[in-house]
Design an enzyme around this catalytic site. Structure first.
Site, PDB file in Angstrom:
ATOM      1  CG  LEU A 494      -1.906  -1.093   1.422  1.00  0.00           C
ATOM      2  CD1 LEU A 494      -2.609  -0.962   2.778  1.00  0.00           C
ATOM      3  CD2 LEU A 494      -2.933  -1.098   0.304  1.00  0.00           C
ATOM      4  CB  CYS A 495       2.031   3.789  -1.919  1.00  0.00           C
ATOM      5  SG  CYS A 495       1.212   3.866  -3.519  1.00  0.00           S
ATOM      6  CD  GLN A 496      -0.546   8.620   1.680  1.00  0.00           C
ATOM      7  OE1 GLN A 496      -1.739   8.646   1.455  1.00  0.00           O
ATOM      8  NE2 GLN A 496      -0.075   8.743   2.896  1.00  0.00           N
ATOM      9  N   GLY A 498      -1.434   4.470  -4.945  1.00  0.00           N
ATOM     10  CA  GLY A 498      -1.487   3.232  -5.699  1.00  0.00           C
ATOM     11  C   GLY A 498      -0.426   3.137  -6.782  1.00  0.00           C
ATOM     12  CE1 TYR A 526      -3.547   2.365   6.026  1.00  0.00           C
ATOM     13  CE2 TYR A 526      -4.735   4.432   5.897  1.00  0.00           C
ATOM     14  CZ  TYR A 526      -4.347   3.319   6.617  1.00  0.00           C
ATOM     15  OH  TYR A 526      -4.772   3.164   7.915  1.00  0.00           O
TER      16      TYR A 526
END
Length: 591
Positions: A494-496, A498, A526
């Site tokens: 997960l990142c901010q 995608g 996320y």
């Protein structure tokens, strides 16, 4: 400069706390969930409007059909946002509730939609038909949508937490019991909104949504000025520079203005007036963040083609493709730019210069502001030209922005290049060549998902140069352990937004495939993870989302899986090296 950065860095825990605030997160995640509506509707808007620039106008029936799709999607944006924000807020509230006594987010979404409609729309009734007034159901109603979602979530939590619900006998099926459990909080929500609407209209003579717009309009106007724009986008870059994802803090405060201003620009343009709003989603995506936060598009080209340092050139070649599509984390963490005093000034001030140039062109040269929204991954120059409707002045402005960004970054780039060259002069050319070849090839392969046997071997060889005999002898055992432990496992990264999460997910997938390991990987943003968690064994947070680890741990505890957050350089290293990424995942799963 280093003392200034150290002082700012001391505030990182406070910034992280703001980024994790459940109200701000619900706004951000709820807004991200409706971005497909904005982008989809803009396609029809572009097709309908752009040909007018060259004197072509669609026949009325085709034109009406195009605008119908736009109005039936963008025109109900706030309704959708009330539901998605309520959903994400309910997820946040559920972290504080027992596993066996959770808020039903579907019921919460329905209540938020009804409450929003009560606060935002008037009934239209004629002899021929009846319906809703849609004035505040689109972008103008976003602030009211957020309020409706929060009030709904607070009321639901109050009743669910205290078990003030209709309780059914144990013999009743769970789905039927849940329906009755929702009756009291749902009824209280609707009653509160209904009574408040009656009182508000009686006192002021208009709906609550209109009142919210009137209250916040001065703030929107101030935010659209030179100082307001500098504060907003300077803060966004500053937060990112110290390792906190700036958009997570700044965007929730301006999300409604970004979309509302874009809608106002389009309406003004269609009416033959000047589209004067600067603070829009398109401006943020393609002007402020040209090449990612910090406006790093020109910088990555400097790294790639102007650097004398072999390491900087290797980083530039590996990062140039993702940065062109606004995914600049490979550059931010591999160079590094984050927490690097050399790049503090241009990283913070280049975005401010860009948005000021846009405002000057709008205010003094009569150029229309952004009217169309495209996906944030569209390369900045292309998104700028298309978002501004192919205006001739847009081409001039784009060229000026690129020149200004070059001038701002170049002196600092040269200083850093000289610093890296001095460091490289102290090590042998053979070791330097091996190191840089590995860094470039592995980072590029990880991003594209094309790791092969040669790149893995090159990485292993480069690691062997620096590793001692004990570590080298332990490597095969570690790989064997990873192979045996990871079969049948599933990993979510997960990142901010995608984008960056795909780096590690692709590296893991390719490395596992080459070794015959049955490992399933996925990447997402996320905020979209809650419903996905039961399908995965391990969740890995990218560095820009690391501040959410405490909340993610609560989510994972509810479903019984594991999670971990990565540091910046660690994440890039794992994305570059398949062996290390598999060993890392194996280690986390074995804890």
């Amino acid at each position: 400069m280093e003392q200034l950065i150290a002082t700012i860095e001391k505030g990182q825990p406070f910034f992280n706390a703001i980024a994790r605030n459940k109200y701000l997160k619900a706004i951000r995640d709820g807004f991200i969930s409706v971005i497909p509506i904005i982008i989809f509707s803009s396609i029809f808007c572009l097709v309908a409007s752009v040909p007018n620039i060259w004197g072509f106008y669609w026949p009325d029936d085709i034109n009406n059909a195009l605008w119908k799709c736009y109005n039936y999607s963008m025109g109900i944006l706030a309704i959708a946002c009330a539901a998605t924000t309520a959903k994400h807020f309910a997820d946040a509230q559920n972290r504080d509730l027992p596993k066996n006594n959770q808020i039903n987010f579907i019921s919460c979404m329905c209540a938020a939609i009804i409450g929003f409609l009560l606060l935002s729309s008037d009934t239209i009734a004629t002899d021929a038909a009846s319906g809703f007034n849609t004035t505040y159901l689109g972008s103008k109603g976003l602030l009211t949508a957020f309020i409706a979602a929060f009030v709904t979530g607070i009321i639901y939590k109050f009743f669910i937490k205290r078990n003030i619900t209709v309780k059914m006998p144990e013999q009743v099926p769970p789905n039927i019991s849940q329906t009755f459990k929702d009756i009291i909080p749902f009824s209280v929500c609707i009653t509160v909104f209904w009574v408040f609407d009656i009182v508000f209209r009686a006192a002021f003579g208009f709906c609550f949504a209109q009142g919210v717009i009137q209250v916040f309009q001065p703030l929107f106007t101030a935010a659209d000025g030179y100082i307001g724009l500098a504060v907003i986008y300077g803060a966004m870059s500053l937060f990112w520079f110290v390792g906190v994802h700036g958009p997570s803090i700044v965007e929730p405060a301006i999300a409604a203005a970004l979309v509302a201003n874009m809608t106002d620009n389009l309406a003004a343009f269609q009416a033959g007036q000047h589209a004067s709003a600067v603070l829009t989603q398109g401006a943020q995506y393609f002007v402020v963040c040209m090449g990612g936060t910090g406006a790093t598009l020109v910088l990555v080209f400097m790294f790639c083609f102007l650097a004398k340092s072999q390491e900087m050139r290797a980083v530039g070649k590996a990062a140039i493709v993702p940065v062109c599509f606004a995914v600049n984390e490979p550059l931010l963490f591999a160079a590094p730019i984050v927490l690097n005093p050399v790049f503090f000034v241009p990283f913070v001030f280049a975005p401010i210069a860009n948005i000021w140039i846009l405002k000057i062109f709008i205010d003094f040269l009569g150029m229309n502001g952004f009217m169309y929204t495209l996906p944030w991954t569209v390369p900045g120059p292309i998104g700028t030209i298309m978002g501004l409707g192919f205006q001739p002045l847009a081409f001039v402005m784009l060229a000026l922005i690129l020149v200004v960004d070059f001038v701002l970054y170049y002196p600092f780039f040269r200083a850093y290049d000289a610093q890296k060259c001095a460091e490289e002069a102290e090590i042998s050319q053979e070791e330097l060549a091996a190191k840089n070849a590995e860094k470039a090839a592995k980072l590029n392969d990880a991003f594209q998902g094309k790791a092969d046997a040669k790149s893995v071997a090159a990485g292993a060889a480069a690691d062997a140069v620096k590793a001692d005999a004990a570590a080298a002898s332990a490597a095969p055992a570690a790989e064997a352990t990873a192979t045996s432990d990871l079969n049948g496992k599933r990993v979510l990264v997960l990142c901010q937004g995608g984008g960056t999460s795909g780096l590690l997910a692709n590296a893991l997938a390719k490395a596992a495939k080459e070794r015959g390991i049955d490992l399933e990987t996925a990447a997402d943003a996320y905020g979209n993870h809650v419903d996905m968690l039961p399908d995965f064994d391990l969740v890995v947070l990218a560095p820009q989302a690391a501040s959410y680890l405490a909340d993610l741990q609560k989510d994972c505890e509810r479903v019984g899986n594991k999670c971990v957050a990565c540091r910046g350089k660690q994440y890039i290293e794992l994305s570059q090296n398949g062996d290390k990424s598999l060993a890392f995942v194996s280690e986390q799963l074995s804890k």
